[in-house]
Each structure stands twice: as structure tokens, then as C-alpha cells.
Design a protein around this motif. Structure first.
Motif, PDB file in Angstrom:
ATOM      1  N   GLU A 174       0.817  -1.211   0.000  1.00 29.27           N
ATOM      2  CA  GLU A 174       0.000   0.000   0.000  1.00 29.27           C
ATOM      3  C   GLU A 174       0.851   1.263   0.000  1.00 29.27           C
ATOM      4  O   GLU A 174       0.388   2.326   0.385  1.00 29.27           O
ATOM      5  CB  GLU A 174      -0.936   0.015   1.206  1.00 29.27           C
ATOM      6  N   GLU A 428     -10.204   3.422  -0.967  1.00 21.45           N
ATOM      7  CA  GLU A 428      -8.782   3.091  -1.084  1.00 21.45           C
ATOM      8  C   GLU A 428      -8.584   1.637  -1.511  1.00 21.45           C
ATOM      9  O   GLU A 428      -7.701   1.340  -2.327  1.00 21.45           O
ATOM     10  CB  GLU A 428      -8.082   3.343   0.249  1.00 21.45           C
ATOM     11  N   LEU A 429      -9.383   0.743  -0.965  1.00 20.83           N
ATOM     12  CA  LEU A 429      -9.272  -0.674  -1.341  1.00 20.83           C
ATOM     13  C   LEU A 429      -9.636  -0.885  -2.809  1.00 20.83           C
ATOM     14  O   LEU A 429      -8.998  -1.677  -3.512  1.00 20.83           O
ATOM     15  CB  LEU A 429     -10.167  -1.527  -0.442  1.00 20.83           C
ATOM     16  N   ARG A 439      -3.810  -1.636  -1.325  1.00 23.71           N
ATOM     17  CA  ARG A 439      -4.669  -0.452  -1.281  1.00 23.71           C
ATOM     18  C   ARG A 439      -3.876   0.707  -1.848  1.00 23.71           C
ATOM     19  O   ARG A 439      -2.649   0.674  -1.886  1.00 23.71           O
ATOM     20  CB  ARG A 439      -5.170  -0.166   0.136  1.00 23.71           C
TER      21      ARG A 439
END
Length: 456
Positions: A174, A428-429, A439
Motif C-alpha cells: 500500500e 482506497e481498497l 490499497r
């Protein structure tokens, strides 16, 4: 005691310390109404903004924290800053007790010559940058081929690993997009990590150290001349299983031949930072003093100095708490002044004010250690409950949970509650799934707020 209303409690900070405190308090026999007030638009504190993106195992702690914050008996009020959006007087007016769980995000000082040169950085600032903290700039000057890192804890490992790791090996994580782009242009080849004591005294956790040896195209080098043990070291290894595991890993690396990797992490022990060298205001090297073990695990300088050419230096020598205006602070320790979680002013307990986590005890211990820390603070609140009710200057109507929301709305504060965070989280995911990543963090604060509150 049969109170006419729940005890109103505000917890300042939605990181692990504050969330654990809320969970423990909610499970006592005391009737309570809990608000967790968070300065940032997103919860989870150090887990979201202090754990390296290539450590998803540690970031899984967020799942447990979310299970607490998402409960109906605990209310999240994020994007609310104490001191501007709410004053200390507001907290006193609307709550019977306040627990400060604001953590420690600033770098501890390292008072050596040259520390203020261009190219000298604090590890905490660097971690906040590569974790996408909304309060730090989006850029970072990664221009050095050779880098020094002072400190032998897990933060020093994170800094060294992120600097040395090839960006393509970070791509599935992420890590923010702007960070990836800057890392791709980094010319780094060598990262030197310095510890002033011996290998037995380092603070690396065994798992994180072993992971360092599996970073692709990065050699980890440990030097036999830096390898020494005294009686105190041997006793520590006999008593501390983790220290023994760490030393085993380091010993294996002293016997391992370099593979010819394009990047290297050098682990130096018994070398204490003495000076950051520079020319024209910029870092050009570091000078360290060779130290010697004294028999009890401590060291002293030998007067032998070694210079290393580097173009950047990072201090990872610990964190320091941030003072909150109006709350008693211990400058020497960098914590809110307290006794077992009760805030004190010149030794006298301040009624209704408590603290927990790193801002209570200092930046030591792992995330899980905050549970026992919170338990101590909550036990004292339960013990003080009758007095807190008695000293309350407001009745059930003024302490109603609706009043604080009404006040924030009147002041134009865009409060993010749990259901709003879920909107941002899902966004975000989804970005991550579309990009083949865990993410994709939304970084700018205004954009985070806009997404969470579904603004156009």
C-alpha cells in the motif's frame, strides 16, 4: 453507586492505545459513553502511519482495531483537532473524564555537530512520508548513493530496508504512488546502520531482522571487527530468548559471503555517532567513535574515530511526545506528566485527566504492550468514578453525546465518523484492486475528507 447517566469519557487519539483503552473501558461494569476524538481524517494512528508498507502482517492489527471502533457503543469523531476545533474547556464542559492517547510522532534529538546540515533527517519524518501521512510534504530528497542510519531498533531497520529495497518489490504493497515514483529515481547503493553498543544489545525484533536477509538484490553485511561480547552480554543472551535469536541471525551473516547484489545494508556495532561531516552546508560523511564493552553490557568511547562517506544521515534514536497546551508535560521524558495514567501537575493529581500509550510511558515496547498499559489507566478511572460523578459540573442534559456534535457542526468542523471512514476505506481498497495493490492511500487531507463525506 447507581449513577443517573453514563460517565462521559473522551479518548484523544484513535491509534492502538486509544482504541484499546476504549475497548477495556467499555467492558467494565461502569456505565460509560465513549467518544474517540482523532485529529486526522483516518483512524489507527501508528499502525496506518508508522508501520512500513511492506509489513502487512503488522498492519493486520488494523482488523482488530476496526472491530472495536466499528462497535455501536464507541463513537469515532475524526478530523477534529484539540486546541482549535475543540478547546480543553470544551472537553471539560462535555466530558467527565478525558484520556490522552496521542502517541509520540516526533524524532528524539541527537545532539551531535552537523545534525542540522542539509541531508540530515529524522527517521520519524521519513516514515511519515513513505506511509503517506497527510501532514508531511509529498516529496523527499532521495539523492544520496551512500546513507547513514543511527539507531538499532525496528525503525532503523524500516528506514534502511525502504531505502535499499528496489521499488518493484514494494509495488504490491500500500505504498503511496508519489513515494514509489521518488524511490524509483533513488541512486542509493549502500546504507550503513550504526549502533553504539554490541550485537547483544540491539533492539531489533528477531522476525524483522530475519526478513532483512530476504530482500531481493540486497546484501546484508556484518563485520567481525564489530562483533564483541562481554560478561553482561553473555548473561543477557542466557536470559533473553529474543536477544539470543537476534545474535544467531547476525552471527550467520558474519559467515556469509556477499552475493554481489546491487545494493547493500551494512550493520555496524560498537560505533557511536560523533559528528555529521559536511561541506557547503550539505552532508558529506559521518564520523563515529569506536566503543568498547565494559563488562556489564555498557560501553565507553575508545578515542578511535572512523569516517564514512555518506550524502545523507537519518537519526532513528527514538520518538518524543508532542506537548498539548494546557496539559502538564514532562520535558525530560517527553510524556504527559502522570502517575500510573493519572495526569499530575507538580505532583498533584489533575481531576478527570488521564493518559495511556507512548504519551504516558514513553516510546518503548511493541504495539501489543499498550493493552496492559491501557488496563492500568482504565482501572484508575473505574476507581475514581464516584469522585468523577461528584465533581461533575454538568448534568445529564449538558453531557449528552448530541451536544458535542452540535458544537462541532456550529463551528463548521467536517467530522468524520466511523461510517464515513468506511467510505474512504472502501475507496482506497477499490483503487488498490484496480491497480493490483493492497490499497492505494488517499494522501492529501482535503481529498480524504471529501471522499469520506462524499463531497463532489
Amino acid at each position: 453507586m447507581t449513577p443517573e447517566r453514563p460517565l462521559r469519557v473522551a479518548i484523544i487519539g484513535a491509534g492502538p492505545a486509544g482504541t484499546y483503552a476504549a475497548d477495556i473501558l467499555s467492558k467494565t461494569e461502569l456505565p460509560v459513553s465513549i467518544d474517540i476524538i482523532e485529529r486526522l481524517p483516518a483512524p489507527f494512528g501508528l499502525v496506518r502511519y508508522g508501520v512500513a508498507p511492506d509489513h502487512p502482517r503488522i498492519k493486520q492489527i488494523i482488523v482488530a482495531l476496526a472491530n472495536v471502533l466499528g462497535r455501536d457503543d464507541i463513537r469515532l469523531l475524526a478530523n477534529v483537532n484539540i486546541g482549535t476545533d475543540l478547546t480543553l474547556q470544551d472537553l471539560e464542559d462535555h466530558y467527565d473524564a478525558v484520556i490522552y492517547a496521542t502517541g509520540s510522532f516526533k524524532d528524539a534529538d541527537l545532539n551531535i555537530p552537523g545534525i542540522d546540515l542539509e541531508g540530515s533527517f529524522g527517521a520519524a519524518d521519513f516514515v511519515s512520508w513513505f506511509d503517506g501521512h497527510p501532514d508531511v510534504p509529498r516529496t523527499w530528497p532521495l539523492e544520496a548513493k551512500e546513507v547513514a542510519v543511527f539507531g538499532v531498533g525496528n525503525v532503523a531497520l524500516d528506514v534502511a530496508r525502504i531505502l535499499a529495497k528496489h521499488p518493484k518489490d514494494l509495488a504490491p504493497t500500500e505504498i503511496p504512488t508519489n513515494v514509489m515514483e521518488i524511490l524509483e529515481s533513488s541512486p542509493v547503493t549502500d546504507v550503513h546502520v550504526f549502533g553504539r553498543r554490541g550485537p547483544a544489545q540491539v533492539k531489533f525484533s528477531p522476525l524483522e531482522l530475519r526478513e532483512l536477509g530476504h530482500v531481493p538484490d540486497v546484501d546484508v553485511l556484518v563485520y567481525p571487527e564489530d562483533y564483541d561480547f562481554d560478561e553482561g552480554s553473555m548473561q543477557l543472551l542466557e536470559e533473553n530468548r529474543q536477544a539470543k535469536q537476534v545474535v544467531k541471525t547476525l552471527t550467520d551473516w558474519t559467515l556469509k559471503e556477499p552475493t554481489g547484489a546491487s545494493r547493500r545494508i551494512h550493520l555496524h556495532f560498537l560505533q557511536s555517532p560523533h559528528e555529521i561531516l559536511g561541506e557547503d552546508g550539505k552532508v558529506t560523511g559521518v564520523r563515529v567513535e569506536r566503543t568498547a564493552l565494559q563488562g556489564d553490557g555498557t560501553v565507553k568511547g575508545t578515542g578511535e574515530f572512523i569516517d564514512y562517506p555518506v550524502q545523507a544521515a537519518y537519526r532513528a534514536v527514538g520518538y518524543y511526545g508532542t506537548e498539548i497546551d494546557g496539559v502538564p508535560f514532562d520535558d525530560a521524558k517527553g510524556v504527559i506528566a502522570n502517575e500510573a495514567g493519572r495526569v499530575v501537575n507538580n505532583g498533584d493529581v489533575v481531576p478527570g485527566i488521564y493518559t495511556t500509550g507512548w504519551i504516558k510511558r514513553g516510546p518503548v515496547g511493541l504495539i501489543g504492550h499498550t493493552k496492559s498499559d491501557a488496563a492500568e489507566t482504565i482501572a484508575n478511572i473505574v476507581e475514581d468514578a464516584e469522585r468523577l460523578y461528584a465533581e461533575s459540573k454538568a448534568g445529564a442534559e449538558q453531557r449528552s453525546p448530541d451536544n458535542i456534535l452540535r458544537l462541532l457542526k456550529e463551528r463548521g468542523v467536517p467530522v468524520i465518523q466511523w461510517h464515513d471512514w468506511e467510505v474512504l476505506d472502501n475507496h482506497e481498497l477499490a483503487l488498490g484492486e484496480a491497480d493490483g495493490r493492497l490499497r492505494v492511500k488517499v494522501v492529501p487531507r482535503d481529498e480524504m475528507t471529501d471522499v469520506a463525506l462524499k463531497r463532489n
